[in-house]
Each structure stands twice: as C-alpha cells, then as structure tokens.
Scaffold this active site. Structure first.
Site, PDB file in Angstrom:
ATOM      1  N   LYS A 114      16.302 -15.679  20.953  1.00 60.28           N
ATOM      2  CA  LYS A 114      16.969 -15.886  22.127  1.00 60.28           C
ATOM      3  C   LYS A 114      17.600 -14.528  22.294  1.00 60.28           C
ATOM      4  CE  LYS A 114      17.130 -20.791  22.977  1.00 60.28           C
ATOM      5  NZ  LYS A 114      18.197 -21.778  22.993  1.00 60.28           N
ATOM      6  N   LYS A 198       5.897 -21.509  22.515  1.00 61.34           N
ATOM      7  CA  LYS A 198       6.316 -22.999  22.677  1.00 61.34           C
ATOM      8  C   LYS A 198       6.338 -23.409  24.434  1.00 61.34           C
ATOM      9  CE  LYS A 198      10.741 -23.532  21.927  1.00 61.34           C
ATOM     10  NZ  LYS A 198      12.264 -23.546  21.646  1.00 61.34           N
ATOM     11  N   LYS A 201      11.991 -24.075  28.686  1.00 64.68           N
ATOM     12  CA  LYS A 201      12.560 -23.891  30.249  1.00 64.68           C
ATOM     13  C   LYS A 201      12.691 -22.852  30.491  1.00 64.68           C
ATOM     14  CE  LYS A 201      16.234 -26.679  27.817  1.00 64.68           C
ATOM     15  NZ  LYS A 201      16.784 -27.865  27.754  1.00 64.68           N
TER      16      LYS A 201
HETATM   17  P1  TYM Z   1      17.344 -28.094  23.395  1.00 66.06           P
HETATM   18  O1  TYM Z   1      18.034 -28.684  24.532  1.00 66.06           O
HETATM   19  O2  TYM Z   1      16.425 -26.814  23.350  1.00 66.06           O
HETATM   20  O3  TYM Z   1      15.916 -29.362  23.310  1.00 66.06           O
HETATM   21  C1  TYM Z   1      16.104 -30.760  23.412  1.00 66.06           C
HETATM   22  C2  TYM Z   1      15.062 -31.261  22.246  1.00 66.06           C
HETATM   23  O4  TYM Z   1      13.725 -30.901  22.720  1.00 66.06           O
HETATM   24  C3  TYM Z   1      13.084 -30.502  21.513  1.00 66.06           C
HETATM   25  N1  TYM Z   1      12.107 -29.296  22.187  1.00 66.06           N
HETATM   26  C4  TYM Z   1      10.746 -29.456  21.852  1.00 66.06           C
HETATM   27  N2  TYM Z   1      10.023 -30.393  21.091  1.00 66.06           N
HETATM   28  C5  TYM Z   1       8.798 -29.987  21.021  1.00 66.06           C
HETATM   29  N3  TYM Z   1       8.017 -28.987  21.664  1.00 66.06           N
HETATM   30  C6  TYM Z   1       8.803 -28.407  22.482  1.00 66.06           C
HETATM   31  N4  TYM Z   1       8.158 -27.371  23.243  1.00 66.06           N
HETATM   32  C7  TYM Z   1      10.079 -28.412  22.598  1.00 66.06           C
HETATM   33  N5  TYM Z   1      11.091 -27.856  23.112  1.00 66.06           N
HETATM   34  C8  TYM Z   1      12.341 -28.297  22.968  1.00 66.06           C
HETATM   35  C9  TYM Z   1      13.763 -29.827  20.718  1.00 66.06           C
HETATM   36  O5  TYM Z   1      13.769 -29.612  19.423  1.00 66.06           O
HETATM   37  C10 TYM Z   1      14.989 -30.775  20.702  1.00 66.06           C
HETATM   38  O6  TYM Z   1      15.067 -31.882  19.861  1.00 66.06           O
HETATM   39  N6  TYM Z   1      20.167 -27.371  19.651  1.00 66.06           N
HETATM   40  C11 TYM Z   1      19.661 -28.241  20.356  1.00 66.06           C
HETATM   41  C12 TYM Z   1      20.502 -29.260  20.883  1.00 66.06           C
HETATM   42  C13 TYM Z   1      21.596 -30.111  19.907  1.00 66.06           C
HETATM   43  C14 TYM Z   1      21.445 -30.875  18.980  1.00 66.06           C
HETATM   44  C15 TYM Z   1      22.550 -31.017  18.371  1.00 66.06           C
HETATM   45  C16 TYM Z   1      19.979 -31.534  18.524  1.00 66.06           C
HETATM   46  C17 TYM Z   1      22.987 -29.481  20.034  1.00 66.06           C
HETATM   47  N7  TYM Z   1      23.431 -30.383  19.139  1.00 66.06           N
HETATM   48  C18 TYM Z   1      22.694 -32.132  17.257  1.00 66.06           C
HETATM   49  C19 TYM Z   1      20.336 -32.351  17.611  1.00 66.06           C
HETATM   50  C20 TYM Z   1      21.472 -32.586  16.890  1.00 66.06           C
HETATM   51  C21 TYM Z   1      18.710 -27.761  21.369  1.00 66.06           C
HETATM   52  O7  TYM Z   1      18.944 -26.678  21.888  1.00 66.06           O
HETATM   53  O8  TYM Z   1      17.896 -28.470  22.119  1.00 66.06           O
END
Ligand code: TYM
Length: 333
Positions: A114, A198, A201
């Site tokens: 990132k 991957k 967004k």
């Molecule tokens: P975020 O907002 O980037 O994504 C949310 C969830 O979607 C999953 N994800 C994917 N899974 C499969 N293929 C993809 N291309 C893909 N893109 C996104 C992510 O793995 C995630 O599960 N840091 C985290 C948010 C967070 C969190 C937490 C998660 C903050 N605190 C505590 C669990 C527990 C994040 O940025 O997810």
C-alpha cells in the site's frame, strides 16, 4: 459451543465480489448459527489511514451497513457498529502499540504494497494499522475472525500482540487468542483483468471487479471483457495451476453457486470460454442483483441506517469499555 465472531470491513466505497466471497458471505453463514455471537464492525478509523473526503466517508459508512444487511446479516441478532464511535478501539490501539515491536510491523506485506515506493510519505496510521486491528479483535474476546486470505498476516500479528500482553503482564488467558477463519478455497478473488492480482477497490479500472452495487448490464459486460487465455476450458484441477484467469473465473463460479471446484471443471470441461461466461454471468446476476437492489433501497433511509449504528455502538461500547477497565487495572493506570 458457539463461537464469538468479530470481523471488520473498511468503508471505502465500492465493496466488491472479493469482499463478498472472501468475507461477507462467511459472515452471513456464521451469523445464521444461533449459537454464535457476532460483531461486525465498519472500520472507519482504518479508512482514514489514507486520505478520505469527509462527506464521502460518511456515506460510505452507511453504505457498508446497507451492504451487511442486504447480504443477509440481521441487525437485530448481531452487533453492527462503526469503530470510531467506540473509543476503546483507539485507546487499546495505543496500548498495543507499546506492546507490538517495530520488527513485527516491518514484516507486514500489505503495508509495503500500500505504501508503494514512497514509504516516507505513508501515514503512520497506515504502518500501525494492524495494531488497531488487534485492538478491534481482542477487546471483544473474539474466538474466531472470518477474513479473506489477505488479512492472514494481520491476524497472526494480533495473536502475537495478545500473547505478548498476557505474558508481559502475567495475566494468562486475559486476551483470548483468536483463530482465523479463512476459507480453504476462494479466499482470494483475483482481478478480472489480471488473474495474478487481487480484486481490489483501489484498482483503477472498474472492469477489474464486480461491485456489489453493479447493474445487470455492468456484470454481463465485465464478465464478457474478463481476461481469459486462448485454450478451451480446462479438464482437470491441475491444469488450473498455470492458468490464473481460468482458475479465478472457475473459482468465482464455484463459490457463487456453492458447487465444488471439481464439479464446475467437469461441467465446463473442453467447452469454449464464451459458453462458460454466459453461465457465469447468469449465476452472478442471480446472486448480486438482489443484493445490489437492496443496498440501493436501504441507502435511501439514512435514519434507519443511523439507528442501527447507534444501537450497535451502544452494545459494542458496553462490551469494549468493560474490557478496557480491566486493561487499565492490569497496566497500572
Ligand atoms: P478490507 O476492508 O480491505 O476487506 C474486507 C474483507 O474482504 C476481504 N477481501 C477479499 N477476500 C477475497 N478476495 C479479495 N480480492 C478480497 N479483497 C478483500 C478481506 O480479507 C477482508 O476480510 N483490515 C481489514 C479490516 C479490519 C478487520 C478488523 C478484519 C479491521 N479490523 C478486525 C477482521 C478483524 C481490511 O482492511 O479489510
């Protein structure tokens, strides 16, 4: 015995098929099990690790709530809230930033991706982001955390932080060490334009992803334009190893239609991609369009969405502030 589930999603707009298949679909299944206690967090503090327009952020927070509900999470039976309204998250993140080691965070691959080439210009929040994520999870004594594959390393860090706190302050089992729930298959949905990247967004081209708010014609068009190779559809699972785009599309088909990979391969074996793509568009339209319509409907009712957040925040605050009080005692405040 039931599980204590915690997970989070960033309100950065454009929630997509990767978020759905990698995480939200699993949230829905876990929340349907009456034995589980589930907390789903809109992680707005994580979102501001990169620049956000305040008005857009406000809308995206509501849209994320709408997406949870439209996907099938019942706000009456589960806690849905936004992170910034429960101050224990920020407070615990500070305490954990004094427990976590620089070396641990230096190993995080997502920061490297990132931050890109210009690491010096990345916010400190982007670097310490997994520490806040550990605070989210540990405050709720979560036993299981459903996430996509890209969050695996962050969860390992969360486990290390919980363990080190318990050891340093000699409070065995004070923080529960959570288990990641990462699906064996389809936990990493790839870009429709490049099967080695991957689905994300932040990817510039909208053709690289299916958004959960897409219209039918968007889905059909994106699948039509999705990258493939020149060979016919594969006959075996092994063939997929060298064909990332075919692997991704077949994985998406299997996951959306709840059919196992071998069955999907057998169904389309030797056919043309165009034939497969028609079926794939259809299963996607059947799955995504009802969600998309419901999101749009819910988004018109801010009062309803804000009430859900308010109720969720009250419940989350009760749990988190109790844990925080104990943390204060342990640390010596
Ligand atoms: P975020 O907002 O980037 O994504 C949310 C969830 O979607 C999953 N994800 C994917 N899974 C499969 N293929 C993809 N291309 C893909 N893109 C996104 C992510 O793995 C995630 O599960 N840091 C985290 C948010 C967070 C969190 C937490 C998660 C903050 N605190 C505590 C669990 C527990 C994040 O940025 O997810």
């Amino acid at each position: 015995m039931g599980k204590k589930i915690f997970s989070g999603v960033q309100p950065t707009g454009n929630l997509h098929l990767g978020n759905y298949l990698g995480a939200i679909k699993n949230f829905v299944e876990l929340s349907n099990d009456q034995e589980n206690e589930c907390v789903f967090c809109v992680v707005d503090l994580h979102a501001i690790t990169v620049k956000q327009d305040p008005q857009v952020l406000r809308n995206n927070i509501r849209e994320t709530v709408a997406t949870f509900i439209a996907s099938g999470i019942d706000p009456k039976k589960n806690i849905i809230f936004n992170q910034s309204k429960v101050s224990a998250h920020s407070e615990a993140a500070w305490i954990f930033s004094c427990v976590a080691r620089m070396g641990w965070l230096n190993r995080m691959t997502q920061f490297k991706e990132k931050a890109g080439k210009d690491k010096e210009k990345a916010s400190i929040g982007l670097f310490s982001y997994p520490v806040l994520m550990a605070a989210d999870i540990l405050l709720y004594d979560a036993t299981h955390v459903p996430v996509g594959d890209d969050q695996k390393q962050h969860l390992e860090l969360c486990r290390d932080i919980g363990q080190k706190f318990n050891n340093d302050f000699e409070v065995e089992n004070f923080f529960k060490i959570p288990e990641p729930l990462i699906q064996k298959q389809f936990s990493r949905i790839m870009s429709l334009k490049d099967g080695t990247k991957k689905m994300s967004k932040s990817e510039l081209s909208d053709l690289s992803r299916i958004n959960l708010t897409d219209l039918k014609e968007d889905i059909v068009n994106k699948i039509k334009k999705a990258k493939t190779d020149t060979l016919p559809m594969p006959n075996t699972n092994e063939e997929l190893d060298n064909r990332p785009e075919a692997k991704n599309l077949i994985g998406i088909y299997s996951s959306v239609s709840n059919v196992n990979l071998d069955e999907t391969i057998a169904k389309f074996s030797g056919k043309n991609f165009s034939e497969f793509k028609e079926d794939l568009s259809q299963v996607l339209v059947d799955k995504i369009i009802p969600i998309s319509n419901e999101i749009k409907k819910l988004k018109k009712d801010n009062i309803f969405l804000d009430k859900i957040l308010k109720d969720g925040c009250d419940k989350a605050n009760e749990i988190a502030s109790k844990k925080m009080k104990k943390i204060h005692e342990i640390v010596g405040f």
